[in-house]
Design an enzyme around this catalytic site. Structure first.
Site, PDB file in Angstrom:
ATOM      1  N   GLY A  37      75.063 -11.511   0.399  1.00 37.17           N
ATOM      2  CA  GLY A  37      75.857 -11.346   1.624  1.00 37.17           C
ATOM      3  C   GLY A  37      76.206  -9.896   1.876  1.00 37.17           C
TER       4      GLY A  37
ATOM      5  N   GLY B  54      78.148  -7.137   1.554  1.00 37.28           N
ATOM      6  CA  GLY B  54      79.262  -6.744   0.706  1.00 37.28           C
ATOM      7  C   GLY B  54      79.927  -5.467   1.177  1.00 37.28           C
ATOM      8  N   ARG B  55      79.197  -4.723   1.975  1.00 41.59           N
ATOM      9  CA  ARG B  55      79.799  -3.480   2.486  1.00 41.59           C
ATOM     10  C   ARG B  55      79.297  -3.172   3.887  1.00 41.59           C
ATOM     11  NH1 ARG B  55      76.591   1.581   0.244  1.00 41.59           N
ATOM     12  NH2 ARG B  55      74.562   0.637  -0.031  1.00 41.59           N
TER      13      ARG B  55
ATOM     14  N   LYS C 156      78.112   0.139   8.191  1.00 45.46           N
ATOM     15  CA  LYS C 156      77.802   0.025   6.761  1.00 45.46           C
ATOM     16  C   LYS C 156      78.730   0.960   5.983  1.00 45.46           C
ATOM     17  CE  LYS C 156      73.611   0.061   3.909  1.00 45.46           C
ATOM     18  NZ  LYS C 156      72.169   0.394   3.946  1.00 45.46           N
TER      19      LYS C 156
ATOM     20  N   ASP D  84      83.200  -1.834  -3.853  1.00 44.14           N
ATOM     21  CA  ASP D  84      84.315  -1.299  -3.064  1.00 44.14           C
ATOM     22  C   ASP D  84      84.078  -1.392  -1.556  1.00 44.14           C
ATOM     23  OD1 ASP D  84      82.364   0.580  -2.719  1.00 44.14           O
ATOM     24  OD2 ASP D  84      83.481   2.258  -3.577  1.00 44.14           O
ATOM     25  N   GLY D  85      82.890  -1.878  -1.175  1.00 41.01           N
ATOM     26  CA  GLY D  85      82.607  -2.011   0.251  1.00 41.01           C
ATOM     27  C   GLY D  85      82.344  -0.691   0.949  1.00 41.01           C
TER      28      GLY D  85
ATOM     29  N   ARG E 257      74.417   1.158  12.010  1.00 41.75           N
ATOM     30  CA  ARG E 257      73.010   0.766  12.027  1.00 41.75           C
ATOM     31  C   ARG E 257      72.749  -0.179  13.189  1.00 41.75           C
ATOM     32  NH1 ARG E 257      70.552  -1.411   6.495  1.00 41.75           N
ATOM     33  NH2 ARG E 257      71.855  -3.244   6.739  1.00 41.75           N
TER      34      ARG E 257
ATOM     35  N   ASP F 152      66.141 -10.082   0.076  1.00 39.45           N
ATOM     36  CA  ASP F 152      67.285  -9.811   0.960  1.00 39.45           C
ATOM     37  C   ASP F 152      67.096  -8.509   1.733  1.00 39.45           C
ATOM     38  OD1 ASP F 152      67.654  -8.931  -1.841  1.00 39.45           O
ATOM     39  OD2 ASP F 152      69.378  -7.870  -1.045  1.00 39.45           O
TER      40      ASP F 152
ATOM     41  N   ASP G 271      67.019  -1.215   5.006  1.00 40.57           N
ATOM     42  CA  ASP G 271      67.633  -0.815   3.729  1.00 40.57           C
ATOM     43  C   ASP G 271      66.868   0.304   3.029  1.00 40.57           C
ATOM     44  OD1 ASP G 271      69.775  -2.355   4.107  1.00 40.57           O
ATOM     45  OD2 ASP G 271      69.405  -3.793   2.510  1.00 40.57           O
TER      46      ASP G 271
HETATM   47  P1  AMP Z   1      71.389  -3.470  -1.589  1.00 42.52           P
HETATM   48  O1  AMP Z   1      70.895  -3.107  -2.938  1.00 42.52           O
HETATM   49  O2  AMP Z   1      72.015  -2.306  -0.853  1.00 42.52           O
HETATM   50  O3  AMP Z   1      70.386  -4.193  -0.760  1.00 42.52           O
HETATM   51  O4  AMP Z   1      72.623  -4.450  -1.821  1.00 42.52           O
HETATM   52  C1  AMP Z   1      72.545  -5.614  -2.586  1.00 42.52           C
HETATM   53  C2  AMP Z   1      73.847  -6.379  -2.480  1.00 42.52           C
HETATM   54  O5  AMP Z   1      74.924  -5.635  -3.032  1.00 42.52           O
HETATM   55  C3  AMP Z   1      74.258  -6.703  -1.067  1.00 42.52           C
HETATM   56  O6  AMP Z   1      74.865  -7.958  -1.082  1.00 42.52           O
HETATM   57  C4  AMP Z   1      75.243  -5.607  -0.751  1.00 42.52           C
HETATM   58  O7  AMP Z   1      76.117  -5.987   0.274  1.00 42.52           O
HETATM   59  C5  AMP Z   1      75.960  -5.448  -2.082  1.00 42.52           C
HETATM   60  N1  AMP Z   1      76.565  -4.111  -2.236  1.00 42.52           N
HETATM   61  C6  AMP Z   1      75.918  -2.958  -2.428  1.00 42.52           C
HETATM   62  N2  AMP Z   1      76.784  -1.933  -2.537  1.00 42.52           N
HETATM   63  C7  AMP Z   1      78.025  -2.445  -2.409  1.00 42.52           C
HETATM   64  C8  AMP Z   1      79.355  -1.900  -2.434  1.00 42.52           C
HETATM   65  N3  AMP Z   1      79.573  -0.591  -2.610  1.00 42.52           N
HETATM   66  N4  AMP Z   1      80.379  -2.753  -2.261  1.00 42.52           N
HETATM   67  C9  AMP Z   1      80.169  -4.061  -2.083  1.00 42.52           C
HETATM   68  N5  AMP Z   1      78.962  -4.633  -2.069  1.00 42.52           N
HETATM   69  C10 AMP Z   1      77.893  -3.843  -2.224  1.00 42.52           C
HETATM   70 MG    MG Z   2      70.114  -4.797   1.041  1.00 41.04          MG
END
Ligand code: AMP
Ligand code: MG
Length: 511
Positions: A106, A108-109, A129, A141-142, A192, A268, A278
């Site tokens: 989902g 997350g940030r 983002k 930390d989002g 984005r 994802d 991404d």
């Molecule tokens: P990504 O590797 O950027 O495709 O992210 C993989 C997952 O980790 C996704 O669900 C993102 O929303 C979550 N995520 C990545 N970085 C953060 C962050 N700093 N805080 C919260 N969720 C994160």
């Molecule tokens: Mg991603």
């Protein structure tokens, strides 16, 4: 439209015009889906937002009130001031990360603030983002750090200029507050724009929970949004699977054409729309080697340059699994249909790749049997000679124009004479075509970029921005990369491969 009277009115009473009252004309369709698809969540304000970059041409293409947005960009694009009409939400999705299934990821940030229908009638998502925690943040930390935000800005806009389907960069805002990674870094929020943020992983989220009705609802949603031409099909869901496979096969062929390595092709991070998404650890290959990996977390080289087509197929197989219940009431027949669709992926890719590589060496549609060997021999020589992928093809355009030995091309090779036999065979092959040399060279320059986001140049621009607060290299790089197929002699240094010692060998997700 742009009459003097209208402008005068807007100038004297800006806050009263509908544009500035609602600078983004939102029309939010995803928010109308059932609760299971997302969680409503507001952005968390940041301390001292400052607008760094705003993509005015994109804002105009989207039909936004660009002046008002730019004026209040720091407030709007940080999430500090809600955009009127927005319905902020975090999307639910799952995904295979490096082959391992994670049932809940989902946003997350990332926070989807809403959608607009652009000037061409196309629906687009607008997402912040790094705008704070969501119910999917787990322990994160989002937030986002400035470096990765600028990186995504540069690379996604460069991809667009290269003619490759991609999400876009609308804005970057410095948050004025730190984020804590291996070291303390300045924070930022990235805005984005995407055709949509629906991923293979979005389907997996519902399929893994056995929620066939939601899988169907999502399939209907993406057909309506991305593949409306499939609505009348007898088996629209099978047609959807084939259509997504087709767009991904075409996309990956385009990536290979410019030496792009996505770096983290988890399910994802694969869109249903066929856009690149991404840009975490992505990189552009300098020397040609299909095994090239930059991502520091890709220990098994799963997402190496040359593996990308195979991974594309693997991800399409995961999508096929999600759709099984919709493909046929008879599950045996469904599996058979899905297998056939997945099995066709490589043929689709090969067709697209053939078109890409033929154009790169100036061959038209008139195929000859020996062409395949000609293409293979070139790639083998470039690999053996450790040639710079981008410049080798760019210089081939010059070689197509003049019969002389090309010194610049020779300098890219360990043995400058190594390509001579191939060049002779190639010229002989071209002489059987009817295109005049100049027209052929011009056509080749339109598909072989002079400028790609060289890793060392991107890194240099980010370091200046992050460590010294100086964004001049960031802007210069964006300007050069906006016209990748033009020779820009004043910026010749941006076309050069890294010198010894300048090479970037690893990239990081920066999450
Ligand atoms: P990504 O590797 O950027 O495709 O992210 C993989 C997952 O980790 C996704 O669900 C993102 O929303 C979550 N995520 C990545 N970085 C953060 C962050 N700093 N805080 C919260 N969720 C994160
Ligand atoms: Mg991603």
């Amino acid at each position: 439209m742009m009459s003097g009277a209208t402008t005068a009115t807007a100038d004297t009473a800006p806050e009263k015009t509908p544009d500035t009252a609602r600078p983004i004309p939102f029309d939010n369709s995803y928010a109308r889906l059932p609760d299971a698809f997302f969680s409503p969540v507001d952005p968390t304000p940041v301390e001292a937002p400052r607008l760094i970059a705003f993509n005015r041409p994109l804002a105009e293409e989207l039909g936004l009130a660009a002046d008002a947005l730019e004026r209040h960009g720091a407030a709007y694009f940080s999430g500090n001031v809600p955009l009127p009409g927005s319905l902020p939400l975090a999307m639910a999705y799952a995904g295979h990360q490096f082959g391992q299934f994670v049932p809940q990821l989902g946003d997350g940030r990332a926070i989807l603030v809403g959608e607009v229908v652009d000037r061409n009638g196309k629906r687009r998502d607008i997402q912040l983002k790094g705008a704070g925690q969501t119910p999917y943040s787990r322990r994160g930390d989002g937030r986002a750090a400035l470096g990765p935000v600028l990186r995504e800005y540069i690379v996604s806009e460069a991809m667009h200029a290269l003619g490759i389907p991609t999400t876009r960069a609308l804005a970057a805002v410095a948050s004025g507050q730190p984020v804590y990674r291996e070291r303390v870094l300045p924070g930022a929020v990235f805005t984005r724009v995407a055709a949509s943020h629906v991923r293979v992983g979005t389907f997996q989220f519902f399929a893994a929970r056995g929620q066939t009705d939601n899988v169907r609802l999502l399939a209907d949603y993406v057909i309506g949004r991305h593949y409306p031409e499939l609505k009348g099909e007898e088996n629209a869901y099978l047609a959807l699977l084939e259509a997504v496979a087709e767009r991904q096969a075409s996309l990956i062929a385009k990536w290979l054409g410019v030496g792009f390595i996505h770096g983290v092709m988890n399910t994802d991070n694969m869109t249903i729309s066929g856009e690149t998404i991404d840009f975490g650890p992505c990189a552009f290959m300098d020397r040609y080697d299909p095994r090239t990996v930059y991502s520091s977390i890709d220990h098994g080289a799963r997402y190496a340059f040359g593996n990308q087509p195979m991974i594309g197929q693997w991800n399409i197989a995961r999508l096929a699994e999600c759709l099984l219940a919709l493909l046929d009431e008879d599950q045996e027949k469904a599996v058979e249909a899905a297998n056939e669709a997945v099995g066709r992926f490589m043929d689709r890719f090969q067709e697209h790749w053939k078109a890409v590589i033929r154009a790169k060496i100036g061959l038209g549609a008139d195929e000859e049997e020996s062409d395949q060997a000609l293409i293979r021999d070139l790639l083998v020589t470039l690999y053996e000679q450790k040639a710079d992928y981008t410049l080798a093809f760019r210089y081939l355009a010059d070689a197509a124009e003049s019969g002389a030995a090309n010194a610049a091309l020779g300098r890219l090779l360990e043995d400058p004479a190594a390509l001579a036999p191939w060049l002779a065979a190639w010229r002989e092959r071209l002489s059987r075509g009817t295109t005049p040399p100049q027209a052929r060279a011009a056509a080749m320059r339109k598909v072989n970029p002079a400028f790609i986001p060289r890793n060392h140049k991107v890194e240099e621009a980010l370091t200046e921005a992050v460590d010294h607060g100086d964004f001049s290299l960031f802007f210069a790089l964006n300007d050069v990369l906006a016209r990748p197929y033009e020779d820009q002699p004043a910026f010749a240094a941006y076309a050069e491969p890294p010198k010894p010692g300048e090479e970037i060998t690893a990239t990081f997700c920066g999450t």
